[in-house]
Design a protein around this motif. Structure first.
Motif, PDB file in Angstrom:
ATOM      1  N   GLN A   1      -9.863   4.544  -9.561  1.00 25.18           N
ATOM      2  CA  GLN A   1     -10.972   3.514 -10.356  1.00 25.18           C
ATOM      3  C   GLN A   1     -10.165   2.110  -9.988  1.00 25.18           C
ATOM      4  O   GLN A   1      -9.055   1.902 -10.456  1.00 25.18           O
TER       5      GLN A   1
ATOM      6  N   SER B   1       0.735  -1.276  -0.032  1.00 22.56           N
ATOM      7  CA  SER B   1       0.032  -0.083  -0.007  1.00 22.56           C
ATOM      8  C   SER B   1       0.727   1.175   0.015  1.00 22.56           C
ATOM      9  O   SER B   1       0.595   2.226  -0.696  1.00 22.56           O
TER      10      SER B   1
ATOM     11  N   LYS C   1      -6.039   2.118   0.475  1.00 20.44           N
ATOM     12  CA  LYS C   1      -6.243   3.395   0.923  1.00 20.44           C
ATOM     13  C   LYS C   1      -6.068   3.437   2.582  1.00 20.44           C
ATOM     14  O   LYS C   1      -6.586   4.260   3.261  1.00 20.44           O
ATOM     15  N   ASP C   2      -5.063   2.464   2.873  1.00 24.49           N
ATOM     16  CA  ASP C   2      -4.978   2.460   4.418  1.00 24.49           C
ATOM     17  C   ASP C   2      -4.057   3.335   4.955  1.00 24.49           C
ATOM     18  O   ASP C   2      -3.465   4.346   3.990  1.00 24.49           O
TER      19      ASP C   2
ATOM     20  N   ASP D   1      -4.636  -3.063   0.779  1.00 27.96           N
ATOM     21  CA  ASP D   1      -5.812  -1.958   1.106  1.00 27.96           C
ATOM     22  C   ASP D   1      -4.948  -0.747   0.707  1.00 27.96           C
ATOM     23  O   ASP D   1      -4.294  -0.025   1.291  1.00 27.96           O
TER      24      ASP D   1
ATOM     25  N   ALA E   1      -3.763  12.184  -1.198  1.00 24.91           N
ATOM     26  CA  ALA E   1      -4.692  11.267  -0.788  1.00 24.91           C
ATOM     27  C   ALA E   1      -5.965  11.279  -1.466  1.00 24.91           C
ATOM     28  O   ALA E   1      -6.739  10.241  -1.551  1.00 24.91           O
ATOM     29  N   LEU E   2      -6.350  12.551  -2.189  1.00 25.44           N
ATOM     30  CA  LEU E   2      -7.642  12.491  -2.776  1.00 25.44           C
ATOM     31  C   LEU E   2      -7.593  11.578  -4.070  1.00 25.44           C
ATOM     32  O   LEU E   2      -8.534  11.045  -4.578  1.00 25.44           O
TER      33      LEU E   2
ATOM     34  N   LEU F   1      -6.061   8.841  -4.288  1.00 26.73           N
ATOM     35  CA  LEU F   1      -6.528   7.278  -3.858  1.00 26.73           C
ATOM     36  C   LEU F   1      -7.878   7.232  -3.556  1.00 26.73           C
ATOM     37  O   LEU F   1      -8.519   6.328  -3.799  1.00 26.73           O
ATOM     38  N   GLU F   2      -8.770   8.192  -3.353  1.00 30.82           N
ATOM     39  CA  GLU F   2     -10.060   8.123  -2.986  1.00 30.82           C
ATOM     40  C   GLU F   2     -10.629   7.743  -4.282  1.00 30.82           C
ATOM     41  O   GLU F   2     -11.725   7.465  -4.542  1.00 30.82           O
ATOM     42  N   ARG F   3     -10.339   8.814  -5.257  1.00 32.29           N
ATOM     43  CA  ARG F   3     -10.802   8.904  -6.673  1.00 32.29           C
ATOM     44  C   ARG F   3     -10.328   7.602  -7.532  1.00 32.29           C
ATOM     45  O   ARG F   3     -11.281   7.471  -8.537  1.00 32.29           O
TER      46      ARG F   3
ATOM     47  N   ARG G   1      -1.862   6.365   2.738  1.00 31.00           N
ATOM     48  CA  ARG G   1      -2.171   7.884   3.085  1.00 31.00           C
ATOM     49  C   ARG G   1      -0.824   8.546   3.443  1.00 31.00           C
ATOM     50  O   ARG G   1      -0.648   9.790   3.180  1.00 31.00           O
TER      51      ARG G   1
END
Length: 263
Positions: free
Chosen positions: A60, A13, A41-42, A39, A53-54, A56-58, A46
Motif C-alpha cells: 500500500q 528500488s 516494483k521495477d 519505482d 515479489a507478491l 511488492l504487488e500488494r 523484483r
C-alpha cells in the motif's frame, strides 16, 4: 499479533525489494510505502525480492506517514540518534512485549541516507534502536530483517537485566486495547489548540512543547476511552474560555456551543 513494515520515502528500488524479502523470511506480509522516490516494483526491486515479489504487488502506498499508520495501535520508529525533546530509543528486547501485546504494530523505517526525521518520529509511540558496534548505520533491508526477527521469530521472554527499561520508559502495555494512532493524533491536535487558546505556548514554541507532552502521554498507553476522557476535559476548557470571551464582549475563538463530556 500483526506487524506492518512501513518504509518512509525509500530512494533505491533494490532496497525495497531486499526489505520485502527480509519480511518474507521473518513471516511479515504487510508492506506499506510512504512517498517513494523510486519505482519500487521495477526489475531491480523484483530481482532483490526473489520470491517476495507478491509483497511488492500488494504494498500500500501513502503520501504521508500519518495516513499509513492510522489503523495501528502501536507505532515503533527506528532511529540510531537521540533527540533532546523526544523519547530516548529503547532496546528491541524492551519493545518486544509491547509489540506482542498490540493488535497491529507499525514498524517504521526512514530514508536510506538520513533515517526518520523528527516530524516522523513524533508520530511514533516508541522509538527503537537496533544495537550495533560503533558504526551504527544499517542497510535498510538489514534493519528490516533484524527488527522483524526480534518481534516475529525470536524466543519470547522478559528483557535481560542488562537491557532492563530505564525509569520513565514504557516497559509494558496493560492487557487492554490501545488507542489507534489516528485517535492519539486527534488528541495531540486538540491539545495543541487548547495550548494556543489559553496562552500555554505560542506558535514559535508550540511544536517543541507538544513533543514533550507526546513523550509523557505516550508513556501512559491510552485506550480509546481514555483519549475520549482527556478530550472531554479539553472541550470543557474551550467552552469555558468561550464563555469568558463572550462575557468580556469578545468574539469567541471558535468554541463549541454545547459540551459533550464523552464522544
Amino acid at each position: 499479533m500483526k506487524l506492518a513494515v512501513v518504509l518512509v520515502s525509500p530512494k533505491t528500488s533494490g532496497n525495497v525489494g531486499a526489505a520485502a524479502r527480509a519480511m518474507l523470511n521473518m513471516g511479515a506480509d504487510d508492506l506499506r510505502i510512504v512517498a517513494p522516490r523510486c519505482d519500487y516494483k521495477d526489475s531491480a526491486s523484483r530481482a532483490m525480492a526473489v520470491h517476495a515479489a507478491l509483497l511488492l504487488e500488494r504494498a500500500q502506498v501513502y503520501t504521508e506517514l500519518k495516513d499509513a499508520i492510522q489503523d495501528c495501535d502501536l507505532v515503533v520508529g527506528t532511529s540510531a540518534r537521540v533527540r533532546a525533546d523526544l523519547a530516548p530509543p529503547q532496546h528491541p528486547a524492551q519493545v518486544r512485549p509491547l509489540v506482542r501485546g498490540a493488535d497491529l504494530t507499525a514498524l517504521v523505517f526512514g530514508p536510506e541516507e538520513s533515517g526518520l526525521n523528527n516530524a516522523d518520529l513524533e508520530l511514533c509511540r516508541v522509538i527503537m534502536q537496533v544495537p550495533t558496534a560503533a558504526y551504527a548505520s544499517l542497510n535498510l533491508a538489514q534493519a528490516v530483517l533484524l527488527s522483524c526477527y526480534e518481534f516475529l521469530q525470536s524466543e519470547s521472554g522478559p528483557p535481560s537485566p542488562d537491557h532492563a527499561p530505564e525509569a520513565g520508559h514504557i516497559s509494558s502495555f496493560p492487557a487492554r486495547k490501545l488507542a489507534l494512532s489516528s485517535e492519539m493524533e486527534g488528541l495531540y491536535g486538540h491539545l495543541r489548540d487548547v495550548m494556543m487558546l489559553t496562552g500555554y505556548t505560542d506558535a514559535v514554541r508550540a511544536r517543541h512543547t507538544l513533543r514533550l507532552w507526546r513523550v509523557a502521554l505516550d508513556r501512559g498507553a491510552f485506550s480509546s476511552a481514555e483519549v475520549r476522557l482527556v478530550r472531554g476535559l479539553l472541550r470543557q476548557v474551550q467552552w469555558k474560555v468561550g464563555r469568558v470571551q463572550q462575557a468580556a464582549g469578545q468574539e469567541p475563538s471558535g468554541q463549541p456551543e454545547t459540551l459533550p463530556i464523552d464522544e
